[in-house]
Write a protein that holds these residues in place. Structure first.
Motif, short mmCIF file in Angstrom:
data_model
loop_
_atom_site.label_atom_id
_atom_site.label_comp_id
_atom_site.label_asym_id
_atom_site.label_seq_id
_atom_site.Cartn_x
_atom_site.Cartn_y
_atom_site.Cartn_z
N TYR A 160 84.03 12.66 16.60
CA TYR A 160 83.39 12.51 18.17
C TYR A 160 84.00 14.44 19.07
N LEU A 205 82.81 16.77 16.95
CA LEU A 205 81.51 17.33 16.70
C LEU A 205 80.58 17.21 17.51
N GLY A 206 80.71 16.01 18.29
CA GLY A 206 79.60 15.68 19.25
C GLY A 206 80.30 16.42 20.52
N LEU A 207 81.42 16.76 20.58
CA LEU A 207 81.16 17.78 22.17
C LEU A 207 80.24 19.03 21.43
N VAL A 255 76.91 18.95 21.58
CA VAL A 255 76.42 18.87 23.10
C VAL A 255 76.61 19.82 24.12
N HIS A 271 74.03 22.12 25.91
CA HIS A 271 74.08 21.95 27.14
C HIS A 271 74.01 23.65 27.79
N ARG A 279 82.33 25.03 32.89
CA ARG A 279 81.52 23.85 32.10
C ARG A 279 82.37 24.04 30.60
N GLU A 332 85.82 22.02 31.25
CA GLU A 332 85.52 20.92 32.30
C GLU A 332 85.55 20.01 30.82
N MET A 333 84.37 20.63 29.59
CA MET A 333 84.28 19.67 28.36
C MET A 333 85.43 19.67 27.50
N VAL A 374 88.64 19.81 29.30
CA VAL A 374 89.93 18.64 29.61
C VAL A 374 89.73 17.38 29.19
N LEU A 375 87.87 16.92 29.01
CA LEU A 375 87.53 15.62 28.65
C LEU A 375 87.96 15.54 27.31
N GLY A 376 87.62 16.60 26.42
CA GLY A 376 87.72 16.20 25.23
C GLY A 376 88.63 16.13 25.02
N THR A 389 91.52 15.48 26.89
CA THR A 389 92.62 14.00 27.47
C THR A 389 91.78 12.73 26.46
N GLY A 390 90.56 13.32 26.14
CA GLY A 390 89.77 12.06 25.36
C GLY A 390 90.90 11.25 23.40
N LEU A 391 91.33 12.12 22.98
CA LEU A 391 91.97 13.34 22.16
C LEU A 391 93.06 12.36 21.90
#
Lengths: 204, 204
Positions: free
Chosen positions: B153, B155-157, B160, B164, B178, B181-182, B184-186, B188-190
């Motif tokens: 997960y 590593l992919g972020l 990417v 980007h 950017r 933001e990444m 925050v998403l990453g 919180t996903g964890l």
DNA sequence: TTCGTTTCTGACTATTTGGTCAATCTGCTT
DNA sequence: AAGCAGATTGACCAAATAGTCAGAAACGAA
């Protein structure tokens, strides 16, 4: 302006044979390490025919990659047909990616390799995803930070999940579990409430 | 058993020249599309010397890729030196990746391309991340689903995000945004609480 | 300086490979 | 049957290329 004549069946046969050969060869080696002679030999076709269909090696490789891409594209739209909820559609794309990686790992490898400009928003495969993300954002289903990086975020996860599934040949149940976990992480990252994300992930 | 003799300065010079040439060439084309003659010409070295240092093209390409990888690796450990909180360390890795993509896009491209088996857990660059994730899991800082897919997960972020940033040359402030933001998403996903994730992301 | 060792050099070759083309074949139309 | 447009064939060629090697040069030690 476009006088698209339907290609004769013979033409289609040789072209299909070439593409099929390329499909097998390109899984193991990049196009620059593959000789045209190899392709035509495996396709059972004369060398001259190759240049009847493709101006050069790289156009050929692009055609092969496009073939696979269109397969996946079709499967995604098929899987999402009738699904309205944008979040469910987003999840559906990842599910298709996982299934594809498991059922056709060779083709999937080829797709991943050809997908260098994977985050290009104009990429046909990504168009639909982009629209779904925008719809979900407009509906207030995602956190606002996803506006800019939501697309690459999700694409990255789909890709890395495919790679992970291809590298570790998991048993079917384990694969299901990995997909569900990645969905939970990915969706909550996008801002979907944890319980909702878990529910979507459970719906195998 | 290992009688590592220090290579003479001359030896190092030619080797460095070859690697530097490869670094430039491999950004645009895969190794199979690059002739050894090109490499030695750009390095200002005779062809024979090439085979003094590398048994063949592919070992050469691997050496070039290793060079870049070690650079990044060193920078990650440097950035995380002294940081104890595993979540902060995880975020630090992504920050380094983003900085690297912005400041050295060519090298970063090469890294991304050589990183086909990017999710390999044994990969030296990934070892540290894996340990950090395990530590964070043990401390209850991440959601349990991250146990299996947490590493791919993240590593992919990172990947990417690099892609980007390389593709869209954003202005410095936009790039910062950017990354935040990444993160925050990453995070919180964890499973990191949203406010905590936002706080970490803000600390540019 | 002298000598032995290591590295560098660049011309050379055997092979591979992308791409061409005139002859042949195939299948469709009249 | 005859004609025709387009597809297929495979021998052919010129260019590119990986890898070799014998001699030159640089280096380090004594």
């Amino acid at each position: 302006m476009a006088s698209q004549t339907t290609p004769s069946p013979r033409t289609q046969r040789t072209r299909a044979a070439l593409i099929a050969a390329g499909l097998e060869l390109l899984v193991d080696r990049p196009i620059d390490a593959i000789a045209i002679d190899e392709v035509v030999a495996r396709a059972g076709v004369a060398k001259g025919s190759f240049f009847n269909h493709f101006p050069d090696k790289h156009h050929f490789a692009a055609a092969v990659a496009a073939e696979v891409r269109m397969d996946v594209e079709a499967e995604v739209t098929r899987a999402n047909a009738g699904v309205i909820d944008p979040v469910a559609r987003i999840a559906g794309g990842m599910r298709v990616a996982a299934t594809f990686a498991l059922s056709q790992p060779r083709r999937a490898t080829l797709l991943l390799r050809s997908q260098v400009p994977a985050t290009r928003q104009t990429h046909p495969l990504n168009r639909g995803l982009k629209e779904d993300i925008e719809a979900a954002l407009a509906a207030g289903l995602l956190r606002p930070e996803a506006a800019h990086v939501g697309l690459p975020y999700w694409l990255g996860l789909c890709q890395v999940l495919m790679i992970h599934l291809i590298e570790t040949h998991p048993a079917p149940e384990a694969a299901e579990a990995r997909l569900a976990e990645m969905l939970v992480l990915g969706l909550t990252g996008l801002g979907v409430p944890a319980d909702r994300a878990a529910a979507i992930a459970r719906a195998s």
